[in-house]
Structure formats: C-alpha cells, structure tokens
Design a protein around this motif. Structure first.
Motif, PDB file in Angstrom:
ATOM      1  N   GLU A   6       0.819  -1.205   0.000  1.00  0.00           N
ATOM      2  CA  GLU A   6       0.000   0.000   0.000  1.00  0.00           C
ATOM      3  C   GLU A   6       0.855   1.258   0.000  1.00  0.00           C
ATOM      4  O   GLU A   6       2.030   1.231   0.393  1.00  0.00           O
ATOM      5  CB  GLU A   6      -0.928   0.018   1.219  1.00  0.00           C
ATOM      6  CG  GLU A   6      -0.188   0.087   2.540  1.00  0.00           C
ATOM      7  CD  GLU A   6      -1.094  -0.167   3.741  1.00  0.00           C
ATOM      8  OE1 GLU A   6      -2.017  -1.007   3.645  1.00  0.00           O
ATOM      9  OE2 GLU A   6      -0.867   0.481   4.782  1.00  0.00           O
ATOM     10  N   ALA A   7       0.241   2.354  -0.432  1.00  0.00           N
ATOM     11  CA  ALA A   7       0.834   3.686  -0.334  1.00  0.00           C
ATOM     12  C   ALA A   7       0.070   4.452   0.730  1.00  0.00           C
ATOM     13  O   ALA A   7      -1.156   4.304   0.856  1.00  0.00           O
ATOM     14  CB  ALA A   7       0.744   4.406  -1.670  1.00  0.00           C
ATOM     15  N   VAL A   8       0.791   5.268   1.528  1.00  0.00           N
ATOM     16  CA  VAL A   8       0.150   6.037   2.597  1.00  0.00           C
ATOM     17  C   VAL A   8       0.502   7.514   2.460  1.00  0.00           C
ATOM     18  O   VAL A   8       1.584   7.877   1.988  1.00  0.00           O
ATOM     19  CB  VAL A   8       0.560   5.523   3.996  1.00  0.00           C
ATOM     20  CG1 VAL A   8       0.042   4.116   4.223  1.00  0.00           C
ATOM     21  CG2 VAL A   8       2.059   5.583   4.192  1.00  0.00           C
ATOM     22  N   LEU A   9      -0.429   8.357   2.900  1.00  0.00           N
ATOM     23  CA  LEU A   9      -0.260   9.807   2.839  1.00  0.00           C
ATOM     24  C   LEU A   9      -1.091  10.412   3.965  1.00  0.00           C
ATOM     25  O   LEU A   9      -2.216   9.959   4.225  1.00  0.00           O
ATOM     26  CB  LEU A   9      -0.747  10.339   1.491  1.00  0.00           C
ATOM     27  CG  LEU A   9      -0.569  11.830   1.210  1.00  0.00           C
ATOM     28  CD1 LEU A   9       0.901  12.166   1.015  1.00  0.00           C
ATOM     29  CD2 LEU A   9      -1.368  12.232  -0.027  1.00  0.00           C
ATOM     30  N   TYR A  62       4.447  10.726   3.927  1.00  0.00           N
ATOM     31  CA  TYR A  62       4.271   9.966   2.685  1.00  0.00           C
ATOM     32  C   TYR A  62       5.135   8.714   2.749  1.00  0.00           C
ATOM     33  O   TYR A  62       6.187   8.694   3.416  1.00  0.00           O
ATOM     34  CB  TYR A  62       4.671  10.813   1.474  1.00  0.00           C
ATOM     35  CG  TYR A  62       6.071  11.366   1.572  1.00  0.00           C
ATOM     36  CD1 TYR A  62       7.157  10.662   1.068  1.00  0.00           C
ATOM     37  CD2 TYR A  62       6.312  12.587   2.201  1.00  0.00           C
ATOM     38  CE1 TYR A  62       8.451  11.150   1.182  1.00  0.00           C
ATOM     39  CE2 TYR A  62       7.595  13.084   2.314  1.00  0.00           C
ATOM     40  CZ  TYR A  62       8.655  12.363   1.808  1.00  0.00           C
ATOM     41  OH  TYR A  62       9.933  12.849   1.933  1.00  0.00           O
ATOM     42  N   GLY A  63       4.702   7.654   2.087  1.00  0.00           N
ATOM     43  CA  GLY A  63       5.506   6.432   2.087  1.00  0.00           C
ATOM     44  C   GLY A  63       4.724   5.222   1.641  1.00  0.00           C
ATOM     45  O   GLY A  63       3.697   5.327   0.957  1.00  0.00           O
ATOM     46  N   GLY A  64       5.200   4.050   2.048  1.00  0.00           N
ATOM     47  CA  GLY A  64       4.578   2.808   1.639  1.00  0.00           C
ATOM     48  C   GLY A  64       4.771   1.726   2.673  1.00  0.00           C
ATOM     49  O   GLY A  64       5.614   1.830   3.572  1.00  0.00           O
ATOM     50  N   GLU A  72       6.813  -0.744   7.331  1.00  0.00           N
ATOM     51  CA  GLU A  72       6.526   0.515   6.641  1.00  0.00           C
ATOM     52  C   GLU A  72       7.764   1.397   6.619  1.00  0.00           C
ATOM     53  O   GLU A  72       8.570   1.381   7.549  1.00  0.00           O
ATOM     54  CB  GLU A  72       5.389   1.236   7.369  1.00  0.00           C
ATOM     55  CG  GLU A  72       4.967   2.561   6.749  1.00  0.00           C
ATOM     56  CD  GLU A  72       3.897   3.248   7.570  1.00  0.00           C
ATOM     57  OE1 GLU A  72       2.706   2.917   7.404  1.00  0.00           O
ATOM     58  OE2 GLU A  72       4.261   4.116   8.397  1.00  0.00           O
ATOM     59  N   THR A  74       8.510   5.588   5.728  1.00  0.00           N
ATOM     60  CA  THR A  74       7.893   6.862   5.378  1.00  0.00           C
ATOM     61  C   THR A  74       8.901   7.994   5.471  1.00  0.00           C
ATOM     62  O   THR A  74       9.948   7.877   6.114  1.00  0.00           O
ATOM     63  CB  THR A  74       6.706   7.190   6.316  1.00  0.00           C
ATOM     64  OG1 THR A  74       7.156   7.186   7.668  1.00  0.00           O
ATOM     65  CG2 THR A  74       5.564   6.202   6.146  1.00  0.00           C
ATOM     66  N   GLY A 120      -4.655   5.474   3.218  1.00  0.00           N
ATOM     67  CA  GLY A 120      -3.865   4.585   2.384  1.00  0.00           C
ATOM     68  C   GLY A 120      -4.720   3.907   1.333  1.00  0.00           C
ATOM     69  O   GLY A 120      -5.937   3.756   1.486  1.00  0.00           O
ATOM     70  N   GLY A 163      -4.305   0.358  -1.208  1.00  0.00           N
ATOM     71  CA  GLY A 163      -3.432  -0.792  -1.418  1.00  0.00           C
ATOM     72  C   GLY A 163      -4.072  -1.882  -2.243  1.00  0.00           C
ATOM     73  O   GLY A 163      -5.240  -1.792  -2.644  1.00  0.00           O
TER      74      GLY A 163
END
Length: 198
Positions: A33-36, A55-57, A75, A77, A193, A195
């Motif tokens: 997944e990508a997270v913000l 931001y990250g994954g 994770e 970030t 997120g 994903g």
C-alpha cells in the motif's frame, strides 16, 4: 485447438480455489500500500510542535479466520516537517531539524464489522532519523540521529472491488532514546492509504 481448450480449462480449475478462498477470506494474504497524511512532531522538552506531510509505503501479510484478522507489517515513510530555531548558541546562528526516514515493524489484530470492513488495532517498533544542520556565520555543521521508539494505532480498512482496499488510520509514536542522547519526542499521525492484496 483442442490443446488450447484443455489448457484454458486447466487454468480455470487451478484459479477457482484461490478465487473462492479470496471470496471467503478477503482480508487474507500479502498486501502492499501507499500512505499519505498529516504528521505532527512534538518535542516535549521544548514544548513545541511541528506539522507536515507524511508519505511512504508499507507491505504486510494478514490471516483471516472466523471474522478475525491477524497480521504483520512493515513501513517506510518520509516527512516534510521542518523545525527552525535562531540564536541557539550565539546571536545570529540557525538550527534546522527535519525528520528523515521512519522505519516501522509491527503487528495488527482486528475484527470484521461487515464482510468488507475491518476495524483493527496495531503496535510495534519504530526507528526515526532526525537530520540537523547548525549554521553560525559561514560555518555549517550537519549531523543525524536515529531514535528508537514504539508505535500504537487503530484504523479502518475497507475492501473496494477485487483486491483493492482503502484505509484510514491514527497512530501515536514515542521516541525515548537515541545513540548519543535521551529524547522525549511524540509523533501523532493521521493517514490514509490505498493498497492491493495479492
């Protein structure tokens, strides 16, 4: 032609159990997944807080059984948070601090509130890097420090169509020790997120 038809039937037969398993346990299996979101870093000793963008994954693996989900995840970030102070040691000097990469490894456990909605809690270890630059006149000194801590959080994950999901999550991190000094830093993050589960 006959060979092509037999191959298609065989592929369909092999795919059916996996598809059925995904339908019965949509929150099982590996995921990415990508997270913000919002990142709030609080220096408790200085009683100051700084806001920025996170931001990250992440990657993880979940196992679903009897309406419960158990998982592990990792994770990485980054953050746009910046802190600046002047006249730190001498008049006219400047100290700039920014969070570097943040690494997290932990577990989560949750329960289904609908067949496609998961509510969960999480916890684990986090290691954050702090990068600092000190400038006095024409001299600039740079250093970085890795801070160890723990993270606790809770969230909701919603399965959309197929293997795609979205989530919303709040997490609290506390960093209490570094390589060269003791820290007293809290971090509050509200993230979203998106994903895919494989």
């Amino acid at each position: 032609m006959r060979t092509m038809i037999l191959a298609a039937l065989a592929a369909s037969a092999l795919a059916t159990p996996a598809f059925a398993q995904r339908q019965d346990a949509p929150f099982s299996g590996p995921r990415a997944e990508a997270v913000l979101g919002l990142d709030i870093v609080v220096d408790r000793d200085a009683d100051e807080g700084y806001n920025g963008l996170l931001y990250g994954g992440a990657i993880g693996y979940d196992y679903q059984t009897n309406g419960m989900v158990f998982g592990v995840e990792g994770e990485i970030t980054g953050s746009t948070v910046k802190a600046t102070a002047t006249d730190v040691l001498v008049a006219g000097d400047t100290m700039r601090s920014t969070p570097g990469r943040d690494l997290y490894a932990g577990v989560r456990v949750g329960g289904l509130v609908t067949p496609n909605t998961l509510v969960y809690a999480k916890g684990g270890y986090t290691n954050a890097r702090i990068d600092a630059d000190y400038t006095a006149g024409s001299t600039t000194l740079s250093d970085s420090e890795n801070l160890d801590g723990y993270r606790l959080g809770a969230g909701v994950e919603q399965r959309l169509t197929g293997n795609v999901y979205v989530k919303g999550e709040y997490r609290f991190s506390h960093y209490g020790s570094g390589n060269d000094f003791d820290a007293n830093v809290n971090r509050h993050q509200i993230v979203g997120g998106v994903g895919i589960r494989f």
